[in-house]
Design an enzyme around this catalytic site. Structure first.
Site, PDB file in Angstrom:
ATOM      1  CB  SER A  12      -5.359  -8.717  -4.388  1.00 27.53           C
ATOM      2  OG  SER A  12      -5.932  -7.498  -4.009  1.00 27.53           O
ATOM      3  CG  HIS A  39      -3.484  -6.636  -1.415  1.00 20.56           C
ATOM      4  ND1 HIS A  39      -3.458  -6.487  -2.782  1.00 20.56           N
ATOM      5  CD2 HIS A  39      -2.187  -6.784  -1.032  1.00 20.56           C
ATOM      6  CE1 HIS A  39      -2.215  -6.523  -3.206  1.00 20.56           C
ATOM      7  NE2 HIS A  39      -1.419  -6.703  -2.161  1.00 20.56           N
ATOM      8  CG  ASP A 131       1.865  -6.604  -3.942  1.00 20.72           C
ATOM      9  OD1 ASP A 131       3.105  -6.627  -4.016  1.00 20.72           O
ATOM     10  OD2 ASP A 131       1.242  -6.656  -2.869  1.00 20.72           O
TER      11      ASP A 131
END
Length: 348
Positions: A12, A39, A131
């Site tokens: 991310s 992301h 995540d």
């Protein structure tokens, strides 16, 4: 025997630099396939494949739904779509968000664990929140390998720290060593699939991401793997279930939205704030209308009615101030209860 040749990578914030370091050091004849979730903002086009192709020697692309998997290729999840791995092909679907993300790292990792078992290698790099942790757990459950970037060198260490906290990680490495380890693993024979059978829960959650079940099947499957709670899904307001009894507390609704505990709390907080701002807006409209009515009564020379409407507006204004105070300084809208980090997806 096949090697560990299905490599899934999740990152991310700070991920572009980390990915460049890893992919730039991979050989052009790599006998493996890489799948990447970073992301991304849902409403902007992605040029991430072009950027990653420039730093390495392997071809990079956004795959299409149903596309066949090619060895020696890098596939990057497109914005606003989950990238899922099946035997020999890929799914690219707009399934429910997981932990507020689409694409989600957990969804990719879980699908690779289901389809390829011990051949899967999961890599968690720099990023906010958690995540990737649940996905790494799935890979380990199926006999795969879990690699985490050393959080001491990660630009944003939250994802790596979460993985290390909740997963029995095989390798915690600096970026400079990850490429060589991936090459080594691609030539390492895997264990027999029977040693690490797939659980019903893993199979069900992977199917939920693909969204190929009807309403009754979705509900029955979530009931089978979770315990119904008194909470509601912060995304769709539907019923929500606690999934499993793992140390990493998480929830899933029968639509398919999924949350770890920190994200669930953050979503609840956002919903409370939204509701309070809605109350402020409705009450301010009532204040304005009460003053309009007071002016009208004044034009009719109805003094008592004028005074009552003016007093009503005054009291409403005081109550609006109380709600504003809760939004600005109250506990109901407090974000960082225990150093929770939040993330805005980046566009590339």
């Amino acid at each position: 025997m096949l090697g560990r040749d299905i490599i899934v990578i999740g990152t991310s914030a700070g991920g572009l630099k980390a990915l460049g370091t890893i992919l730039g050091a991979l050989p052009p004849n790599l006998d493996a396939t890489l799948f990447i979730v970073r992301h991304l903002a849902a409403d902007q086009p992605s040029i991430l494949p072009q950027i990653l192709a420039d730093v390495g020697s392997l071809p990079v692309s956004h795959p299409t739904d149903g596309e066949a998997i090619q060895t020696g290729h890098i596939y990057v999840a497109p914005p606003d779509y989950h990238l899922l791995v099946n035997q020999g092909s890929m799914r690219v679907v707009r399934g429910p968000q997981e932990n507020r993300f689409r694409p989600a790292i957990d969804a990719l990792f879980r699908s690779a664990a289901r389809a390829y078992g011990a051949r899967a290698v999961g890599v968690v790099l720099t990023g906010y929140l958690d995540d990737g942790t649940v996905g790494l757990q799935a890979i380990k459950q199926r006999g795969g390998v879990a690699i985490v970037q050393d959080p001491n060198e990660a630009e944003y260490p939250s994802m790596a720290k979460s993985a290390l906290r909740y997963v029995k990680v095989d390798h915690c490495l600096p970026l400079a060593e990850i490429s060589d380890r991936l090459v080594q693993l691609s030539h390492t024979p895997t264990a027999e699939a029977e040693i690490h059978p797939m659980s019903d829960a893993l199979d069900i959650e992977a199917k939920i991401a693909e969204q190929q079940m009807n309403t009754q099947e979705l509900l029955e499957h979530v009931e089978a793997i979770g315990t119904r709670t008194t909470y509601t899904c912060p995304e769709c307001n539907g019923s929500i279930w606690q999934i499993g009894q793992d140390e990493l507390l998480r929830f899933r609704c029968h639509i398919g939205h999924s949350f770890t505990a920190n994200v669930f709390l953050a979503e609840q907080t956002q919903n409370v704030e939204n509701a309070l701002w809605t109350a402020v807006r409705v009450m301010e409209e009532k204040v304005t209308f009460s003053r309009q009515m007071a002016e009208q009564m004044k034009n009719y020379n109805l003094q008592k009615a004028t005074a009552k409407y003016e007093e009503h507006a005054k009291q409403l204004d005081a109550e609006v101030a109380l709600i504003r105070g809760i939004i600005l300084d109250g506990f109901a809208t407090k974000r960082a209860v225990a150093a929770v980090e939040e993330e805005q997806p980046e566009a590339l």
